[in-house]
Write an enzyme that holds these catalytic residues in place. Structure first.
Site, PDB file in Angstrom:
ATOM      1  N   HIS A   1     -14.956  16.141 -20.225  1.00  0.00           N
ATOM      2  CA  HIS A   1     -15.351  17.128 -19.187  1.00  0.00           C
ATOM      3  C   HIS A   1     -17.366  16.389 -18.647  1.00  0.00           C
ATOM      4  CE1 HIS A   1     -15.072  21.136 -17.720  1.00  0.00           C
ATOM      5  NE2 HIS A   1     -15.328  20.177 -16.860  1.00  0.00           N
TER       6      HIS A   1
ATOM      7  N   GLU B   1     -11.006  22.784 -25.274  1.00  0.00           N
ATOM      8  CA  GLU B   1     -12.327  21.739 -24.970  1.00  0.00           C
ATOM      9  C   GLU B   1     -13.332  22.343 -26.157  1.00  0.00           C
ATOM     10  OE1 GLU B   1     -14.076  21.413 -21.316  1.00  0.00           O
ATOM     11  OE2 GLU B   1     -12.135  20.885 -20.145  1.00  0.00           O
TER      12      GLU B   1
ATOM     13  N   ARG C   1      -9.328  21.129 -13.561  1.00  0.00           N
ATOM     14  CA  ARG C   1      -9.464  22.745 -14.860  1.00  0.00           C
ATOM     15  C   ARG C   1      -8.315  21.690 -16.061  1.00  0.00           C
ATOM     16  NH1 ARG C   1     -13.938  23.216 -14.408  1.00  0.00           N
ATOM     17  NH2 ARG C   1     -15.062  24.584 -14.321  1.00  0.00           N
TER      18      ARG C   1
END
Length: 362
Positions: free
Chosen positions: A299, A280, A251
């Site tokens: 991601h 993000e 994370r």
């Protein structure tokens, strides 16, 4: 709607969040194993709207909801008279889910670490090798037509290196297995890791500071908690070797990105590879975007057909288990999973009370 039977005690089919669907109406993840519901005659459907937070209308009367991107907050549960048994997250992280609120409402929250384990471990290895070999920079040399600069981008070998892993759960132990052919020295930092697990994987348990000082590469694989938020900060980075590489597949907020950008710019560490970020999408103004020694992925480094099917099957299995009167294996709140309130809900599902549960138990 797929399948035929709505679970007794509920008024609507199992729900699947609409973010799984692309503009063409197809599941963007491909096959995620939803036919597992159909094989047991259970009805399921996509939610009516694509939402960033699940709404009470998405949950009320459904036996379960399988979801990926939407958050789940206390507001999601407000006024829900007939709550689902399970909210099955397609993925490992659950920082956008108010687990305590779900437990209070009698709902089990589950995740899919078994489905993501090998794909994330593989992605971690790919990013580590990519960063150590400067593959991002070498790709740009070809695209720019500047082959003459390639001697400035000599890579570092992984064989015989010391690799430190922050967070040593099942995915990290699988990653350790993938590292075996490189004959690395393994360090692990995880206050919750049983010593026998680390020993079985050939890893030495050490403090975060010791791991930073001794590692040629640091790979972040921990859950995001208050303990791990900005664990990799300016002090941690300053303690790392000048030739070291940092990889984050966990994370974003575990790494202080401003401190990382400064460390890379100063040469305090050599390279980084990031699949996750504090914000993000990563803002284009981020200093990391211009860093030549950073390999960036949106991601999605672990997003493969293998992960899609593995995560989906795990989520489906969690729902089927609950409908058969069993606590799903990957329930996040283990205290709730052993509570009288949860067991009372499960008791109503156990065979032979209803026919589908009888089938699910097999």
């Amino acid at each position: 709607m797929s399948g035929s039977t709505i679970a007794p005690g509920f008024t609507r089919p199992i729900g699947v969040s609409r973010d799984f669907l692309g503009a063409d109406g197809r599941n963007v993840w491909g096959d995620i194993g939803l036919d597992g519901f159909e094989q047991h005659g259970l009805a399921w459907e996509y939610l009516e709207q694509d939402v960033t937070r699940l709404r009470p209308a998405d949950l009320d009367g459904r036996p379960a909801v399988v979801f990926a991107e939407p958050a789940v907050t206390a507001a999601s549960l407000a006024g829900v008279a007939n709550p689902p048994l399970v909210l099955a997250r397609f993925g490992v992280g659950y920082d956008a889910v108010d687990v305590a609120a779900c437990s209070r409402a009698g709902i089990a929250v589950t995740i899919t670490p078994d489905g993501a384990q090998r794909p994330v471990a593989t992605a971690a290895l790919a990013l580590l090798l990519g960063a150590m070999l400067n593959l991002g920079a070498k790709d740009r040399l070809v695209r720019r037509g500047t082959w003459g600069d390639r001697t400035a981008w000599m890579g570092r070998g992984l064989t015989g290196a010391t690799v430190g892993i922050i967070g040593f759960g099942s995915t990290a132990t699988d990653f350790a297995r993938l590292l075996a052919p490189f004959k690395v020295t393994l360090l692990a930092s995880d206050p919750y890791c049983p010593p026998e697990r680390a020993a079985a994987a050939g890893a030495e348990l050490v403090s975060p500071g010791d791991l930073a000082r001794r590692s040629d590469a640091v790979v972040v694989m921990a859950l995001l908690t208050e303990e791990t938020r900005h664990l990799v900060d300016a002090g941690f980075l300053a303690a790392m070797k000048a030739g070291a590489t940092l990889v984050n597949v966990a994370r974003g907020p575990i790494v202080d990105e401003a401190a990382l950008a400064a460390a890379l710019a100063s040469g305090s560490i050599r390279a980084a590879a990031l699949d996750v970020f504090e914000t993000e999408p990563l803002p284009m103004r981020s200093p990391l975007v211009a860093q030549e020694r950073v390999l960036l992925s949106p991601h999605s480094a672990a997003w493969t057909d293998e992960m899609s099917l593995g995560n989906g099957r795990s989520a489906v299995r969690a729902v089927l288990d609950a409908l058969a009167g069993r606590t799903p294996r990957f329930t996040v709140d283990r205290a709730f999973a052993s509570s009288p309130a949860w067991n009372a809900r499960l008791a109503a599902r156990r065979p032979p009370e209803w026919g589908v549960a009888q089938n699910l138990a097999s």
